[in-house]
Write an enzyme that holds these catalytic residues in place. Structure first.
Site, PDB file in Angstrom:
ATOM      1  N   ASP A 209       0.818  -1.209   0.000  1.00  0.00           N
ATOM      2  CA  ASP A 209       0.000   0.000   0.000  1.00  0.00           C
ATOM      3  C   ASP A 209       0.856   1.267   0.000  1.00  0.00           C
ATOM      4  O   ASP A 209       0.679   2.133   0.837  1.00  0.00           O
ATOM      5  CB  ASP A 209      -0.906  -0.061   1.250  1.00  0.00           C
ATOM      6  CG  ASP A 209      -1.850   1.114   1.339  1.00  0.00           C
ATOM      7  OD1 ASP A 209      -2.324   1.566   0.289  1.00  0.00           O
ATOM      8  OD2 ASP A 209      -2.106   1.580   2.471  1.00  0.00           O
ATOM      9  N   GLU A 453       3.108  -8.534   7.210  1.00  0.00           N
ATOM     10  CA  GLU A 453       1.850  -9.176   6.850  1.00  0.00           C
ATOM     11  C   GLU A 453       1.974 -10.151   5.682  1.00  0.00           C
ATOM     12  O   GLU A 453       1.228 -10.057   4.697  1.00  0.00           O
ATOM     13  CB  GLU A 453       0.784  -8.127   6.519  1.00  0.00           C
ATOM     14  CG  GLU A 453       0.384  -7.298   7.717  1.00  0.00           C
ATOM     15  CD  GLU A 453      -0.743  -6.316   7.406  1.00  0.00           C
ATOM     16  OE1 GLU A 453      -1.275  -6.324   6.277  1.00  0.00           O
ATOM     17  OE2 GLU A 453      -1.094  -5.541   8.305  1.00  0.00           O
ATOM     18  N   TYR A 506      -6.961  -3.175  12.335  1.00  0.00           N
ATOM     19  CA  TYR A 506      -7.707  -1.961  11.965  1.00  0.00           C
ATOM     20  C   TYR A 506      -9.179  -2.155  12.289  1.00  0.00           C
ATOM     21  O   TYR A 506     -10.037  -2.123  11.400  1.00  0.00           O
ATOM     22  CB  TYR A 506      -7.492  -1.665  10.476  1.00  0.00           C
ATOM     23  CG  TYR A 506      -6.092  -1.191  10.193  1.00  0.00           C
ATOM     24  CD1 TYR A 506      -5.759   0.147  10.311  1.00  0.00           C
ATOM     25  CD2 TYR A 506      -5.086  -2.092   9.861  1.00  0.00           C
ATOM     26  CE1 TYR A 506      -4.460   0.596  10.086  1.00  0.00           C
ATOM     27  CE2 TYR A 506      -3.785  -1.658   9.635  1.00  0.00           C
ATOM     28  CZ  TYR A 506      -3.479  -0.315   9.752  1.00  0.00           C
ATOM     29  OH  TYR A 506      -2.196   0.124   9.537  1.00  0.00           O
ATOM     30  N   GLU A 542       0.705  -1.782  14.169  1.00  0.00           N
ATOM     31  CA  GLU A 542      -0.055  -0.815  13.366  1.00  0.00           C
ATOM     32  C   GLU A 542      -1.466  -0.738  13.916  1.00  0.00           C
ATOM     33  O   GLU A 542      -2.044  -1.761  14.302  1.00  0.00           O
ATOM     34  CB  GLU A 542      -0.178  -1.253  11.892  1.00  0.00           C
ATOM     35  CG  GLU A 542       1.080  -1.143  11.087  1.00  0.00           C
ATOM     36  CD  GLU A 542       0.892  -1.592   9.626  1.00  0.00           C
ATOM     37  OE1 GLU A 542      -0.246  -1.559   9.111  1.00  0.00           O
ATOM     38  OE2 GLU A 542       1.904  -1.986   9.030  1.00  0.00           O
TER      39      GLU A 542
HETATM   40  C1  GCB Z   1      -1.509  -2.411   6.677  1.00  0.00           C
HETATM   41  C2  GCB Z   1      -0.227  -2.338   5.959  1.00  0.00           C
HETATM   42  C3  GCB Z   1       0.140  -0.930   5.557  1.00  0.00           C
HETATM   43  C4  GCB Z   1      -1.085  -0.208   5.028  1.00  0.00           C
HETATM   44  C5  GCB Z   1      -2.112  -0.139   6.146  1.00  0.00           C
HETATM   45  C6  GCB Z   1      -3.412   0.523   5.645  1.00  0.00           C
HETATM   46  O1  GCB Z   1      -1.815  -3.371   7.332  1.00  0.00           O
HETATM   47  O2  GCB Z   1       0.827  -2.944   6.661  1.00  0.00           O
HETATM   48  O3  GCB Z   1       1.134  -0.980   4.586  1.00  0.00           O
HETATM   49  O4  GCB Z   1      -0.796   1.066   4.546  1.00  0.00           O
HETATM   50  O5  GCB Z   1      -2.427  -1.438   6.560  1.00  0.00           O
HETATM   51  O6  GCB Z   1      -3.571   1.717   5.828  1.00  0.00           O
HETATM   52  O7  GCB Z   1      -4.201  -0.165   5.036  1.00  0.00           O
END
Ligand code: GCB
Length: 654
Positions: A209, A453, A506, A542
């Site tokens: 990403d 990941e 997330y 994260e």
């Molecule tokens: C993740 C990734 C990261 C992305 C982030 C997102 O899990 O490791 O590279 O930018 O999520 O914002 O989706």
């Protein structure tokens, strides 16, 4: 009790130093180029001639051997700054999205003395170029390198001496094509439906990403060493009571015999220990340990190790000097804690990208210094080099400022089962070799991350990660190893091999969008599941939410600053319970907004930054600042508590 503690300390040092002898398997060094009385550095940054090979088969430049003559004689060239990604430099969308070979060329004036003196090695070094690079000097191929984010170099003195009257023409061809076997992996697909796509139309799929910026991203330079020279230095440090221990090893190239003098100097230039052996242990009385930012009133203390070589190759005698900054500290992991200098360390920091307007991933001092000022303003004590190794100059800043680093290799987006094959693994091992060789001496680097990941639930992941992690520990038994896992992958095949579980999640964003109220339940279960299964300390590596700066809504909705804030605060309340048990850190995704490929979920890039891409704070930055300074005072081991602000050694800097 104290006797036992001292005994355990000694045991730790003995184990650590015994491991040292068996390792550091790489045959040559990659010391950062530094000036010294015996070494000169000439930067080749600035404008280079540039031309993209946009021929249909993307190969005309090789068919027509562009490297044989001046690039301008092959066709139209444009100015291209080095270092910088080429993508955002022009107004041309085709160049922004270009996949294939681009060519850089520059003529260099090499000092006459370097050419005349046969006893001088002249080394051409590229800090990093993305992705696959081939280098020619005056039309002769001198080296090639696979992989971005890491340096490569080659000695060119003998070549330029062949005809000292010709100017030194350096040509570098760089190709950003990613395959299932590169790191990061990618895939080219030609589109065959002629009702939709013209002949030859292809796309590069990537599984990560961030924008696949390309070009020469870090400084290019020439540097000299004498013919007999210090090729590598390895240090491993520890301490017993207030004696610092620096185990070191110097390797020399180009000499039949020689003498070495190693002197360790403190900040004031006073010698605190010395030796005349190529390897050994230096003892430093009344040591000043290297401490992280906010964990000590004098963080980032660095000694200087001066290595002085006098050597002969049988005909001549050479003298070389190299000075390595050395921070004396220890790192260890228990089932619930991360210890720096035997004290629990809590990571309160960020994930970053090398990313900015116009420059893309190009190295830029003003940006770097600004980012460090923002990190310190926020009270961040650490970051992860998501998702690839950052410039060495950034790690040097971390050493000096006491910012703790989780150093990650470019193993991001390993999602396709074919990327777990032998060729991929072999390349991944090579990349770890290069990364450890480059970064092993940085006190700020406290852990290696071998991937982000990966599809670690797939059957081949077990062998892949067992091999990769074991290899990394063989390279460097002094630091823990991890990879970053997605909280979805409950059946993680690599987790048994890591020292620390790093987990990304997330909640209320990619799952249960809009349901902020679910975060505490889901996050709590995430931690309990991972800890219950593996009994290893956990870092929330994260978490976050996109916020378009200036977009507001109350009650919060996704993409507003309010929503981002509630996500952060909901996570924080769970962290505050779990950090008393086994959670050892929290790293926000992301420090700043960054560019991505165009897609339905990205509005001109990823907006999960707590700063904008131009480094202005969103509201979330103030929430983190408040929290991080509070955490620093609670966990920083300065003997402080939030209630006795007046005697804080660590103060809000405003
Ligand atoms: C993740 C990734 C990261 C992305 C982030 C997102 O899990 O490791 O590279 O930018 O999520 O914002 O989706």
């Amino acid at each position: 009790m104290e006797v036992r503690a001292a005994g355990l300390g000694m045991l730790r040092v003995v184990c650590l130093f015994a491991a040292f002898d068996a390792v550091w398997l790489l045959d040559s060094g990659m010391l950062f180029p530094r000036e010294s009385p015996s070494r000169e550095v000439k930067e080749l940054n600035g404008l280079w001639d540039f031309r993209a090979d946009d021929s249909t088969n993307r190969n005309q430049s090789f068919e027509r051997a562009w490297y044989k003559k001046r690039l301008a004689e092959t066709g139209p060239v444009i100015d291209m700054p080095v270092p910088a990604s080429y993508n955002d430099i022009t107004q041309d969308a085709a160049l922004r999205d270009f996949i294939g070979w681009v060519w850089y060329e520059r003529e260099v004036v090499v000092p006459a003395r370097w050419i005349a003196d046969e006893g001088t090695r002249v080394v051409l070094r590229v800090g990093s170029a993305h992705y696959f690079s081939i280098v020619w000097v005056n039309g002769v191929k001198v080296t090639q390198h696979a992989g971005g984010h890491l340096p490569f170099e080659v000695e060119i003195g003998s070549l330029i001496r062949e005809d000292p009257t010709t100017p030194c023409r350096i040509t570098i061809a760089v190709n950003n094509t990613l395959s299932l076997e590169t790191l990061p992996p990618g895939k080219i697909q030609y589109m065959e439906d002629r009702t939709k796509y013209p002949e030859g139309f292809f796309v590069q799929y990537i599984y990560f990403d961030f924008f696949n910026y390309a070009g020469i991203h870090r400084p290019v330079l020439l540097y000299t060493t004498p013919k007999a020279y210090v090729d590598d230095i390895t240090v491993v440090t520890d301490f017993l009571d207030n004696t610092g221990l620096v185990k070191y090893k110097v390797s020399v190239q180009g000499a039949a015999t020689g003498t070495i003098k190693v002197t360790l100097k403190d900040k004031d230039g006073r010698s605190v220990a010395s030796s005349s052996k190529p390897s050994g242990v230096l003892k430093v009385e009344d040591v000043n340990l290297w401490w992280p930012y906010l964990m000590h009133e004098n963080p980032g203390y660095l000694y200087s190790m001066e290595v002085h070589l006098i050597a002969t190759d049988g005909r001549s005698t050479y003298e070389d000097m190299y000075t390595l900054p050395v921070g004396i500290r220890s790192v260890a992991v228990t089932s619930t804690q991360f210890l720096i200098n035997n004290k629990p360390f809590y990571f309160h920091g960020v994930n970053k990208h090398e990313d900015s307007d116009i420059r893309g991933k190009g190295f830029d001092w003003p940006l770097i210094v600004k980012d460090f000022n923002l990190l310190k303003w926020m009270g961040a004590n650490s970051f992860r080099t998501s998702h690839y190794p950052y410039a060495e100059e950034i790690l040097q800043m971390c050493d000096r400022h006491g910012i703790v680093v989780i150093d990650e290799c470019p193993g991001v987006g390993i999602k396709d089962i074919r990327s777990f094959g032998n060729a991929s693994l072999a390349h991944h091992l090579d990349v770890m070799d290069e990364l450890v060789r480059r970064d092993k001496n940085h006190p700020s680097v406290v852990m290696w991350s071998v991937a982000n990941e990966p599809a670690s639930e797939m059957p081949p992941a077990e062998f892949y990660f067992e091999t990769l992690i074991k290899h990394t520990k063989d390279l460097d038994p002094t630091r823990p190893v991890t990879y970053i896992t997605d909280s979805n992958y409950a059946r993680d095949k690599g987790a048994p091999f890591v020292d620390v579980i790093c987990v990304n999640s997330y909640f209320s964003w990619y799952h249960d969008s809009g349901h902020l109220e679910l975060i505490p339940l889901q996050l709590n279960n995430q931690f309990e599941n991972w800890y219950g299964k593996y009994k290893k300390p956990i870092i929330q590596s994260e978490y976050g939410a996109d916020a378009v700066p200036g977009l507001h809504s109350d009650p919060p909705v996704m993409f507003t600053e309010e929503y981002q804030n509630i996500v952060l605060q909901s996570y924080h309340s769970v962290f505050d319970q779990k950090r008393k048990q086994y959670v050892i850190g929290e790293l926000i995704w992301n420090f700043a907004d960054f560019m991505t490929v165009q897609g339905l979920t990205r509005v001109v890039g990823n907006k999960k930054g707590v700063f904008t891409r131009q480094r202005q704070p969103k509201r979330a930055a103030f929430i983190l600042k408040e929290r991080y300074w509070r955490l620093a005072n609670e966990t920083g081991r300065l003997g402080l508590s939030p209630s006795n602000h007046q005697c804080h050694a660590v103060k809000y800097p405003w």
